[in-house]
Every structure is written in C-alpha cells, then in structure tokens.
Design an enzyme around this catalytic site. Structure first.
Site, PDB file in Angstrom:
ATOM      1  N   PHE A 124       9.991  -0.748   3.594  1.00  0.00           N
ATOM      2  CA  PHE A 124       8.597  -0.899   4.023  1.00  0.00           C
ATOM      3  C   PHE A 124       8.279  -2.331   4.425  1.00  0.00           C
ATOM      4  CE2 PHE A 124       8.221   2.572   0.837  1.00  0.00           C
ATOM      5  CZ  PHE A 124       7.558   3.525   1.593  1.00  0.00           C
TER       6      PHE A 124
ATOM      7  N   TYR B 299       3.819  -6.613  17.229  1.00  0.00           N
ATOM      8  CA  TYR B 299       4.017  -5.749  16.060  1.00  0.00           C
ATOM      9  C   TYR B 299       4.631  -4.411  16.485  1.00  0.00           C
ATOM     10  CZ  TYR B 299       2.850  -2.015  12.844  1.00  0.00           C
ATOM     11  OH  TYR B 299       2.928  -0.901  12.060  1.00  0.00           O
TER      12      TYR B 299
ATOM     13  N   ASN C 272      -8.045  -2.712   9.408  1.00  0.00           N
ATOM     14  CA  ASN C 272      -7.982  -1.250   9.551  1.00  0.00           C
ATOM     15  C   ASN C 272      -9.314  -0.618   9.168  1.00  0.00           C
ATOM     16  OD1 ASN C 272      -4.798  -1.884   8.503  1.00  0.00           O
ATOM     17  ND2 ASN C 272      -5.114  -0.758  10.377  1.00  0.00           N
TER      18      ASN C 272
ATOM     19  N   ARG D 167      -7.878   9.627  15.808  1.00  0.00           N
ATOM     20  CA  ARG D 167      -6.634   9.339  15.099  1.00  0.00           C
ATOM     21  C   ARG D 167      -6.273  10.514  14.196  1.00  0.00           C
ATOM     22  NH1 ARG D 167      -6.880   5.951  18.250  1.00  0.00           N
ATOM     23  NH2 ARG D 167      -6.574   3.698  18.075  1.00  0.00           N
TER      24      ARG D 167
ATOM     25  N   SER E 139       6.160   3.830  13.139  1.00  0.00           N
ATOM     26  CA  SER E 139       4.734   4.061  13.413  1.00  0.00           C
ATOM     27  C   SER E 139       4.564   4.852  14.696  1.00  0.00           C
ATOM     28  CB  SER E 139       4.054   2.699  13.556  1.00  0.00           C
ATOM     29  OG  SER E 139       2.783   2.833  14.135  1.00  0.00           O
TER      30      SER E 139
ATOM     31  N   LYS F 214       8.557  -2.464  15.833  1.00  0.00           N
ATOM     32  CA  LYS F 214       8.886  -1.117  15.360  1.00  0.00           C
ATOM     33  C   LYS F 214       9.859  -0.444  16.328  1.00  0.00           C
ATOM     34  CE  LYS F 214       6.507  -1.088  11.576  1.00  0.00           C
ATOM     35  NZ  LYS F 214       7.202  -1.199  10.286  1.00  0.00           N
TER      36      LYS F 214
ATOM     37  N   TYR G 207       0.820  -1.217   0.000  1.00  0.00           N
ATOM     38  CA  TYR G 207       0.000   0.000   0.000  1.00  0.00           C
ATOM     39  C   TYR G 207       0.862   1.279   0.000  1.00  0.00           C
ATOM     40  CZ  TYR G 207      -3.352   3.394   2.019  1.00  0.00           C
ATOM     41  OH  TYR G 207      -4.128   4.489   2.281  1.00  0.00           O
TER      42      TYR G 207
HETATM   43  C1  UD1 Z   1      -3.037   0.156  14.072  1.00  0.00           C
HETATM   44  C2  UD1 Z   1      -1.834   0.126  14.943  1.00  0.00           C
HETATM   45  C3  UD1 Z   1      -0.698   0.839  14.250  1.00  0.00           C
HETATM   46  C4  UD1 Z   1      -0.439   0.193  12.913  1.00  0.00           C
HETATM   47  C5  UD1 Z   1      -1.684   0.248  12.073  1.00  0.00           C
HETATM   48  C6  UD1 Z   1      -1.410  -0.482  10.755  1.00  0.00           C
HETATM   49  C7  UD1 Z   1      -2.451   0.078  17.302  1.00  0.00           C
HETATM   50  C8  UD1 Z   1      -2.651   0.856  18.547  1.00  0.00           C
HETATM   51  N1  UD1 Z   1      -2.090   0.746  16.235  1.00  0.00           N
HETATM   52  O1  UD1 Z   1      -3.483   1.486  14.019  1.00  0.00           O
HETATM   53  O2  UD1 Z   1       0.460   0.743  15.005  1.00  0.00           O
HETATM   54  O3  UD1 Z   1       0.621   0.861  12.271  1.00  0.00           O
HETATM   55  O4  UD1 Z   1      -2.760  -0.364  12.783  1.00  0.00           O
HETATM   56  O5  UD1 Z   1      -2.041  -1.659  10.623  1.00  0.00           O
HETATM   57  O6  UD1 Z   1      -2.619  -1.106  17.294  1.00  0.00           O
HETATM   58  N2  UD1 Z   1     -11.872   0.742  14.154  1.00  0.00           N
HETATM   59  C9  UD1 Z   1     -13.217   0.435  14.265  1.00  0.00           C
HETATM   60  N3  UD1 Z   1     -13.712  -0.601  13.513  1.00  0.00           N
HETATM   61  C10 UD1 Z   1     -12.941  -1.338  12.668  1.00  0.00           C
HETATM   62  C11 UD1 Z   1     -11.566  -1.023  12.556  1.00  0.00           C
HETATM   63  C12 UD1 Z   1     -11.066   0.014  13.315  1.00  0.00           C
HETATM   64  O7  UD1 Z   1     -13.941   1.083  15.018  1.00  0.00           O
HETATM   65  O8  UD1 Z   1     -13.462  -2.273  12.055  1.00  0.00           O
HETATM   66  C13 UD1 Z   1     -11.320   1.855  14.937  1.00  0.00           C
HETATM   67  C14 UD1 Z   1     -10.248   1.406  15.907  1.00  0.00           C
HETATM   68  O9  UD1 Z   1     -10.809   1.026  17.120  1.00  0.00           O
HETATM   69  C15 UD1 Z   1      -9.406   2.662  16.005  1.00  0.00           C
HETATM   70  C16 UD1 Z   1      -9.556   3.329  14.636  1.00  0.00           C
HETATM   71  O10 UD1 Z   1     -10.712   2.752  14.052  1.00  0.00           O
HETATM   72  O11 UD1 Z   1      -9.937   3.496  16.982  1.00  0.00           O
HETATM   73  C17 UD1 Z   1      -8.377   3.105  13.725  1.00  0.00           C
HETATM   74  O12 UD1 Z   1      -8.106   1.709  13.678  1.00  0.00           O
HETATM   75  P1  UD1 Z   1      -7.060   1.061  12.652  1.00  0.00           P
HETATM   76  O13 UD1 Z   1      -7.373   1.503  11.282  1.00  0.00           O
HETATM   77  O14 UD1 Z   1      -7.023  -0.398  12.924  1.00  0.00           O
HETATM   78  O15 UD1 Z   1      -5.691   1.743  13.018  1.00  0.00           O
HETATM   79  P2  UD1 Z   1      -4.933   1.874  14.437  1.00  0.00           P
HETATM   80  O16 UD1 Z   1      -5.451   0.914  15.429  1.00  0.00           O
HETATM   81  O17 UD1 Z   1      -4.955   3.303  14.807  1.00  0.00           O
END
Ligand code: UD1
Length: 344
Positions: free
Chosen positions: A83, A152, A202, A234, A127, A156, A13
């Site tokens: 990456f 993970y 994600n 975020r 990260s 990092k 990506y």
């Molecule tokens: C996570 C990792 C980060 C990593 C990144 C890449 C943590 C704390 N952080 O980021 O280090 O580089 O993934 O994979 O683990 N959410 C929902 N529903 C979903 C998916 C996500 O509500 O189905 C929310 C999560 O709770 C969070 C936000 O969306 O609050 C972002 O989530 P996500 O995209 O998974 O990223 P991070 O957790 O911030």
C-alpha cells in the site's frame, strides 16, 4: 496460523483495515510504514479490534538496506500487500519527483528483494485512475489505459507495467493488481478510519470534518457535468469490503489458484453515486445539515466512473456488501470518535 504477510503502508487508511481482516483470517502480519501520513494509533486500534498487536517496524520502502534487514529477520514472509505510496493528486503535480521517487522506488525495491528471500506473492494497490475518463460505464478491466492526468496517476500506471515486465522477465513472482474505485467509510467499531494530514483532499473526510465544524464549508466542484444532477459520479466502496478483497487475493496466491502470474481486478460496487447524492445520504444518516456551496470544476477531475466488478465477483468470489448509508454512517461515527478522543 496461515503464514506471515508483510503489509507496507499498514498504518494508513486502507492498510490498517486490511491488517484487521488478515488477522481475523488467521494470518500473522508484519506492518511497515514510514509514518509520513499516519501514526501508530492505528496499530492500537487494530489491537483493540482483533486482540492481536501486529509487529510494527517504522521503515520506508525506499530504504533498500532497511528492507533487506527486514527480510533477513522475517525470512518466512509468504506474501506482501504493498500500500505504501504518496497519494495526493494535487501535490503530485507540484512535486512530481517526490511522487516518482517514492512510488516507483518502493515497488522496485520490493520486487528486487522478493526472489532473493523466496517471497513470490505481491498484491499491489492500484486505482481506477488508470482508466482516465471512461468511454463507457461501468468500466471493466479490459478497458484501455488512458494517458495519466497527474504524476500520481502515472505512478500507478508505471507500477502496473513494472510488475508485468518483471514477471515477463522470468522473475518467480506472482501478482494481483487491485484497482480501487473510491474507498470510503471506517471500521464499524470506529477504532480505525481515515485520518488525512492537514486539509483533506478527498470528499468524504471533507464532508465529515465540515459537519463537525473543523472546516467551515464544503466546496462541491462543479454542477455542470453531463450527469443527472450535474455533479461528478463515483463508485464509493466501503473500506472494510475493500480490505476483505485483499485477504481473498492473498488466499488465492498462497493457494496457487491464480490463473495468470499477473491478475487484475476492479474493486467497486458497480453503482455510480453522484457527489450531491452522497451529501444527501450523509445528511440523512448523520442527522446534520451540511454547509456546502457549488463552485467551479476541479482541474483533472473525471466526470463519471463506476466499476464493472463482475471479474472480481466471479473469479475472486468477492462482492461489495455494505450499502452507502451504513458506510457514510461509519465515516460519521469515526469523525465523532476522533472528537471524543480529542484528536480532531
Ligand atoms: C482521486 C484520484 C484517485 C485517487 C484518489 C485518492 C483523480 C481523477 N482521482 O479520486 O486516483 O486514488 O483521489 O486520493 O484524481 N469533491 C468535491 N469537493 C471536495 C473534494 C472532492 O466536490 O472538497 C468531488 C470531486 O470533484 C470528485 C469527488 O468529489 O468529483 C471525489 O473526489 P475525491 O474524493 O478527491 O476522489 P477522486 O478525485 O475520485
């Protein structure tokens, strides 16, 4: 031509978007990837965007002898952007050894070979996860590193230390460590974008896949956080903006402009956006209604984190330019393109 850059994980990506920007800036790019979480479709996309097909070699960075052969063939590599890594937080808890092996050995192999082949410059993908739950936001690069929440995240942190220790030992290596916040969106042409294997972990790919009907419903993990609307906050950074920072980092190292042998920069917008706000933006720009429900918190989630990007703004002269509306629109355009092509 400005010189040859090796991009590991270059079909993925962030990697593929960075290859586009490197080629646009005049660099020759060699891409390696083990294709564990991507395909060579992104090489086709890069070619359609830039008119140039980067050389691609299927290679795992854990394969030391394979890497050595690569360096022998390309003895003029001026810099590396690394990456290639496994990045699913949940999976790393289930399979820690896989994560330690993949994410640590690959960097060690590169750092080992670089001096042997006269390559001095490496940009490392780190990260904001290294900060853990911040004591205050926005967070800058001087903030303490907190114990990692997952294997993970730990890889990092350890990778950053491996780079620092290697430089300290006198190895002729310079590095720029880039700490990404939450990369989202896709190239505006929709030729490349995020394409996770299986069920997305994600947020943004889960949103777009739900909107198009691949997933039935998005679960929002928690609305009882100490934030204005109760959902997590975020710093969502456009992937093309992020890619451009890598070109600046490479320019800086190749131009001998670095002030230290190891420099660290946060890459974020400086603005916190909540999960529910992001869903709203998505609904607005896509004209769709998203089927979502609030569920319990996800284990290991950070409540709120957004970047203080001043260091990158002033020292690199890099600023995030794209707004969140256009960024979410690009993610949606990409999802629609995947359907058009029958890929998803
Ligand atoms: C996570 C990792 C980060 C990593 C990144 C890449 C943590 C704390 N952080 O980021 O280090 O580089 O993934 O994979 O683990 N959410 C929902 N529903 C979903 C998916 C996500 O509500 O189905 C929310 C999560 O709770 C969070 C936000 O969306 O609050 C972002 O989530 P996500 O995209 O998974 O990223 P991070 O957790 O911030």
């Amino acid at each position: 031509m400005k010189g040859k850059i090796l991009v590991t994980g270059g079909t993925g990506y962030i990697g593929s978007h960075t290859v586009v920007e490197l080629q646009n800036a005049g660099y020759t790019v060699v891409v390696i990837d083990n294709l564990s979480n991507s395909t060579t479709d992104s090489i086709d996309g890069i070619e359609r965007i830039t008119g140039i097909r980067p050389e691609f070699i299927e290679l795992d960075c854990n394969d030391l002898e394979g890497l050595r052969k690569l360096f022998q063939k390309h003895s003029d590599i001026k810099g590396i952007i690394h990456f290639a890594a496994s990045k699913a937080v949940g999976e790393s808890v289930q399979k820690p050894l896989l994560y330690y092996r993949n994410n640590l050995n690959s960097l060690i192999n590169l750092l080992d070979l670089m001096p042997e082949f006269g390559t001095e410059n490496i940009v490392f993908s780190s990260s904001c996860t290294v900060y853990g739950e911040p004591d205050q936001n926005p967070i800058d690069e001087t903030a303490p590193i907190k114990p990692a929440e997952s294997p993970y995240g730990n890889t990092k942190q350890i990778n950053e230390e491996i780079i620092r220790d290697t430089v300290r030992s006198g190895s002729p290596i310079k590095s720029i460590i880039l700490r990404y916040f939450n990369p989202v969106g896709a190239h505006p042409t929709a030729e490349i974008g995020e394409l996770p294997n299986g069920v997305p972990q994600n947020l943004v790919p889960f949103i777009t896949q739900t909107a198009i009907g691949i997933r039935e419903q998005l679960s929002v993990f928690g609305n009882d956080y100490d934030t204005p609307d109760g959902s997590c906050i975020r710093d969502f950074i456009n992937v093309v903006d992020l890619a451009k920072a890598h070109v600046i980092a490479i320019d800086r190292m190749l131009g001998n402009k670095s002030e230290d042998k190891v420099e660290i920069f946060n890459l974020g917008t400086g603005k916190g956006v909540s999960v529910l706000e992001l869903i709203n933006v998505f609904e607005k720009v896509s004209g769709t209604k998203l089927n979502y429900k609030i569920v319990g918190r996800r284990e290991g989630d950070i409540e709120k984190i957004w970047a203080d990007p001043k260091h990158a703004n002033t020292v690199l002269g890099w600023t995030a330019k794209e707004n969140i509306e256009d960024t979410m629109a690009s993610a949606w355009k990409w999802q629609l393109r995947l359907r058009e092509k029958g890929i998803m």
